[in-house]
Design a protein around this motif. Sequence first.
Motif, PDB file in Angstrom:
ATOM      1  N   GLU A  20     -33.062   7.357 -71.112  1.00  0.00           N
ATOM      2  CA  GLU A  20     -33.241   8.211 -72.300  1.00  0.00           C
ATOM      3  C   GLU A  20     -35.364   8.642 -71.799  1.00  0.00           C
ATOM      4  O   GLU A  20     -35.210   9.685 -72.593  1.00  0.00           O
ATOM      5  CB  GLU A  20     -34.138   6.879 -73.058  1.00  0.00           C
ATOM      6  N   LEU A  21     -35.763   8.436 -71.257  1.00  0.00           N
ATOM      7  CA  LEU A  21     -36.915   8.602 -71.316  1.00  0.00           C
ATOM      8  C   LEU A  21     -37.024   9.845 -70.484  1.00  0.00           C
ATOM      9  O   LEU A  21     -37.558  10.923 -70.730  1.00  0.00           O
ATOM     10  CB  LEU A  21     -38.472   7.511 -69.950  1.00  0.00           C
ATOM     11  N   ILE A  22     -36.191  10.594 -69.722  1.00  0.00           N
ATOM     12  CA  ILE A  22     -36.420  11.718 -68.513  1.00  0.00           C
ATOM     13  C   ILE A  22     -34.853  12.125 -69.350  1.00  0.00           C
ATOM     14  O   ILE A  22     -35.346  13.408 -69.043  1.00  0.00           O
ATOM     15  CB  ILE A  22     -35.650  11.680 -66.730  1.00  0.00           C
TER      16      ILE A  22
ATOM     17  N   PHE B  11     -36.944   9.046 -61.668  1.00  0.00           N
ATOM     18  CA  PHE B  11     -36.499  10.124 -62.304  1.00  0.00           C
ATOM     19  C   PHE B  11     -34.635  10.304 -61.481  1.00  0.00           C
ATOM     20  O   PHE B  11     -34.163  11.368 -61.727  1.00  0.00           O
ATOM     21  CB  PHE B  11     -36.973  11.674 -61.935  1.00  0.00           C
ATOM     22  N   GLY B  12     -34.172  10.084 -61.201  1.00  0.00           N
ATOM     23  CA  GLY B  12     -32.911   9.160 -60.508  1.00  0.00           C
ATOM     24  C   GLY B  12     -32.980   9.998 -58.982  1.00  0.00           C
ATOM     25  O   GLY B  12     -31.833  10.073 -58.656  1.00  0.00           O
ATOM     26  N   ILE B  13     -33.965  10.148 -58.750  1.00  0.00           N
ATOM     27  CA  ILE B  13     -33.900  11.166 -56.935  1.00  0.00           C
ATOM     28  C   ILE B  13     -33.737   9.690 -55.346  1.00  0.00           C
ATOM     29  O   ILE B  13     -34.665   9.329 -55.924  1.00  0.00           O
ATOM     30  CB  ILE B  13     -34.778  12.196 -56.751  1.00  0.00           C
TER      31      ILE B  13
ATOM     32  N   ASN C 130     -25.700  10.002 -62.565  1.00  0.00           N
ATOM     33  CA  ASN C 130     -26.226  11.052 -62.263  1.00  0.00           C
ATOM     34  C   ASN C 130     -27.734  10.885 -60.885  1.00  0.00           C
ATOM     35  O   ASN C 130     -29.139  11.543 -61.480  1.00  0.00           O
ATOM     36  CB  ASN C 130     -27.574  10.920 -63.852  1.00  0.00           C
ATOM     37  N   ARG C 131     -27.552  10.140 -60.265  1.00  0.00           N
ATOM     38  CA  ARG C 131     -27.726  10.178 -59.306  1.00  0.00           C
ATOM     39  C   ARG C 131     -28.279  11.398 -58.063  1.00  0.00           C
ATOM     40  O   ARG C 131     -26.972  11.729 -58.370  1.00  0.00           O
ATOM     41  CB  ARG C 131     -28.330   9.293 -58.153  1.00  0.00           C
ATOM     42  N   VAL C 132     -28.996  11.877 -57.734  1.00  0.00           N
ATOM     43  CA  VAL C 132     -29.395  12.821 -57.045  1.00  0.00           C
ATOM     44  C   VAL C 132     -29.526  12.710 -55.186  1.00  0.00           C
ATOM     45  O   VAL C 132     -29.905  11.803 -55.377  1.00  0.00           O
ATOM     46  CB  VAL C 132     -29.809  14.119 -57.158  1.00  0.00           C
ATOM     47  N   TYR C 133     -28.943  13.214 -53.954  1.00  0.00           N
ATOM     48  CA  TYR C 133     -29.082  12.261 -52.419  1.00  0.00           C
ATOM     49  C   TYR C 133     -29.840  13.046 -52.025  1.00  0.00           C
ATOM     50  O   TYR C 133     -29.215  13.928 -51.485  1.00  0.00           O
ATOM     51  CB  TYR C 133     -28.262  11.472 -52.007  1.00  0.00           C
ATOM     52  N   ILE C 134     -31.078  13.628 -52.136  1.00  0.00           N
ATOM     53  CA  ILE C 134     -31.599  14.497 -51.373  1.00  0.00           C
ATOM     54  C   ILE C 134     -32.934  13.905 -50.277  1.00  0.00           C
ATOM     55  O   ILE C 134     -33.058  13.155 -49.833  1.00  0.00           O
ATOM     56  CB  ILE C 134     -32.936  15.369 -51.928  1.00  0.00           C
TER      57      ILE C 134
END
Length: 366
Positions: A40-42, A166-168, A235-239
């Motif tokens: 919700e926050l981001i 932030f889901g990174i 909604n996660r990104v794997y970097i």
Amino acid sequence: MSIVQKIAEIEAEMARTQKNKATSQHLGMLKARLAKLKRELITPKSGGSSTEGGFDVAKTGDARIGFVGFPSVGKSTLLTNLAGVYSEVAAYEFTTLTTVPGVIRYKGAKIQLLDLPGIIEGAKDGKGRGKQVIAVARTCNLILIVLDVLKPLGHKRIIESELEGFGIRLNKKPPDIYFKKKEKGGINMTTTVAQSYLDLDTVKSILGEYKIHNADVTLKCDATEDDLIDVIEANRVYIPCIYVLNKIDQISIQELDIIYKIPHCVPISAHNKWNFDDLLEKIWEYLDLIRIYTKPKGQLPDYTAPVVLRSEQNTIEDFCNKLHRSIIKEFKYALVWGTSAKHRPQNCGKEHALHDEDVIQIIKKI
């Protein structure tokens, strides 16, 4: 009560709760609640733009790299010396206020570099302009976390926590978990390996927090509560990430030897341009790009301008689409020379996977 206060309250409760079998369900539920609040926050509210002026930069080239770090650790100096782009440099904090893009060419690939404004602690909670900085970082193919070699660990932990919020996910692979909602039948959990953290009750309590009461869950790895929440949130990104330890001109040789043993680390001096070769080689390795050379009929291959593909999108069809969408409609077969071909040349269809530095000639339908 604001979202930030609710998050702080849940984090405090999690810190108070002892970790054991009896509390695992409760902790799983708290982690799920925390993940929902952070989302919700981001997530930008509808009606407003998600990025402020100067942050959203058009994506160009074959890959995009983001420089993330605290103010005044040498990100701007590094970009200036790598790409020849002048990003305002000074010895005081917060010099860079918007995203500064630059481009380098390395091994035939065009790589976009983004000097992002300095992160401050609490960026994920909306402090400073950290929210926009990390939103741009999510679009990168590789993140370089630039650290001051004299105070690396404290900064490293804070930046990792901000990016995680932030889901990174840095230098991680997506968890091997199959999850699918269904209309009825309750929660059905199957495992293919022994589980150290999750049991059926914990899975039910986490899914219950998302109001999911009918689903199939297959755990194909030794998963944690956080892994399951990541799969549910989707909604996660794997970097991939490289830690760049700057200002090595201020430490001893013995300290430098120790730094070299840390995984995912490259020590450099941006000001003196020391160890840039090592950094560029590491960037190339982590981006995992492949170069494909074209061969016009009856001519020698063109080794000056390779077509650069990502290693997970390396079929002949991907190659054709990178050149032009219309080519695949006229595609008959391709002649391939290189390590992916069993003999030279090999006639290949559009599903054939190409390797780095293969040579290809497209034969069209007449």
